[in-house]
Each structure stands twice: as structure tokens, then as C-alpha cells.
Design an enzyme around this catalytic site. Structure first.
Site, PDB file in Angstrom:
ATOM      1  CB  SER A  76      -1.977 -21.171 -23.945  1.00 26.00           C
ATOM      2  OG  SER A  76      -1.249 -22.296 -24.076  1.00 26.00           O
ATOM      3  CE1 TYR A 103      -3.197 -23.313 -18.827  1.00 24.33           C
ATOM      4  CE2 TYR A 103      -2.197 -23.914 -21.114  1.00 24.33           C
ATOM      5  CZ  TYR A 103      -2.344 -23.064 -19.854  1.00 24.33           C
ATOM      6  OH  TYR A 103      -1.485 -21.817 -20.285  1.00 24.33           O
TER       7      TYR A 103
END
Length: 241
Positions: free
Chosen positions: A134, A147
Site C-alpha cells: 500500500s 495498517y
């Protein structure tokens, strides 16, 4: 004939969003697919709609489940690790179990899967590994406890593997998308720049997989802005904080 034709790819995290769209995109390219996720019913539904797709349920947080799935999947040409968990969370609202779940799925799960597959690829002298990271893994960001850190760890892992597996015949790549419209990003209450559909993101991943390039970040120019943050001084990044 595409570069994926008649090759077998194991997609882990294939039941929703990007994983499902990627399975559909690779199927159109003629690939044989092994699709894994925890939701066996969802996998069966997807496989019923795709030619040459086999469901192999797997929980990446459980090593025995990963080992059983590896045996059932058998010999594959490529692996895509796309399993992901996400909860928007600020440090002041820390929920330990949620943070540990994100870390276990996004990063530690990859360690379990890779530990069971990389040695076989190396022995065979061939193999293709795609890790879905990501853009959030490049910089600590607000409300991303768990995350962003887990994706940063995955990027670092890919970089290490790229060094270590050079010359073995095993290709390693990291693909870092921005925001994709999925059940995970629906949890966000903020505006998400350049939000992509899963199908558009899957096309970008397939394009990356067709090359030997190590790192692919998208979409541009959003990815350029994120990478630029690495070069800004801390006093500017945290000004007023």
C-alpha cells in the site's frame, strides 16, 4: 497468447475487492487459478464463474491452515499475497486486538505463506511472487495505527527478498496501490484522493505482473506525492503537531 496463459497462480485474499477482480483479470488472460481466503462459500461462488479456478480455503493467521492449503494448492508458477485487514484508528483510540489482527493478516500472514512456498520456488529455480502492499506503507499517516506499519513491514520484506533471491530464478515484486473502493475503504470517513475501482486496480496489478520490474506504485500522480513526503524534513511534516 498472454504471458499468463496456462500458468497457475495462487491468489491469497481472493474473495473480495481487489483479489476477486484480480482473479477475474488473470482468468481472462488464460491463467489457471488457485483462490484462497477464509470464506469458503464466497470462493466457491467465484470459482463457479471462472474457468480453471480452484478454491482452497485458507486462514493466513493459522500456520497449520497455511500448510494444508500449500499442499492442496500444489505446484504453482506464481503467488499473489493480497490478504488484508483494515480498521481506521488513531493512536489515542488504540484497540490492541484490532491492531494485532491487522498486523497478523497484512504482514505475519505473509511470513507464514512465504515460509511454506519460497523454499520450493528456490529448489525449482523458478517462481513469481507478488506482494500487495500500500502507498500508506511509505510514511506514518494519521489514523493508520496497525495498517500503515504492517504495510511498511511488507514493503521492507519485499526489498530484502529481492536482494536475497537475486539469481535464483525467483521473481519478487511489491505492488503498492492507493485507495481502492472496497468494503475496507468504506470504513473511511475522509475524502480519498483518486479512488479506484477494484477492476482498474486489478488491471494495474496484472500489468505489473507481466514485467520484471520490482516496484509498482499507483495511481500517479497520487503515488508521486506520497513518495515525495519521504524527502521532506520532519519539522515540515509535523509542523504544528
Amino acid at each position: 497468447m498472454s504471458s499468463f496463459d496456462e500458468k497457475t497462480y495462487w491468489i491469497i485474499g481472493a474473495s473480495e475487492g481487489l483479489g476477486r477482480a484480480l482473479a477475474e483479470a488473470l482468468s481472462r488472460q488464460g491463467a489457471h487459478l488457485i483462490l484462497s481466503a477464509r470464506n469458503a462459500g464466497r470462493l466457491a461462488e467465484i470459482c463457479a464463474a471462472l474457468p480453471n479456478a480452484q478454491a482452497v480455503p485458507c486462514d493466513v493467521t493459522d500456520l497449520e491452515s497455511v500448510r494444508r492449503a500449500t499442499v492442496e494448492a500444489g505446484e504453482v508458477d506464481g503467488l499473489v499475497y493480497n490478504a488484508g485487514a483494515y480498521e481506521p484508528m488513531r493512536s489515542g483510540d488504540w484497540e490492541t486486538e484490532a491492531v494485532l489482527t491487522m498486523t497478523d493478516v497484512n504482514y505475519t500472514g505473509a511470513l507464514r505463506v512465504l515460509g511454506e512456498t519460497v523454499p520450493g520456488f528456490v529448489r525449482a529455480g523458478r517462481g513469481d511472487i507478488t506482494l500487495i502492499g500500500s502507498l500508506s506503507g511509505y510514511r506514518g499517516l494519521p489514523a493508520a495505527v496497525g495498517y500503515a506499519a504492517s504495510k511498511a513491514a511488507l514493503i521492507s520484506l519485499a526489498e530484502t527478498m529481492r536482494f536475497d533471491l537475486a539469481g535464483t530464478g525467483v521473481t519478487v515484486r511489491i505492488v503498492n496501490p492507493g485507495f481502492i473502493k472496497t468494503r475496507l475503504t468504506e470504513k473511511n470517513s475522509f475524502r480519498m484522493p483518486m479512488l479506484m475501482t477494484p477492476e482498474d486496480a486489478a488491471d494495474q496489478v496484472v500489468k505489473a505482473m507481466s514485467r520484471r520490474r520490482f516496484r509498482t506504485d499507483f495511481p500517479a500522480p497520487f503515488s508521486w506525492v506520497i513518495r515525495l513526503l519521504d524527502y521532506l524534513p520532519d519539522w515540515l511534516i509535523y509542523r504544528g503537531k
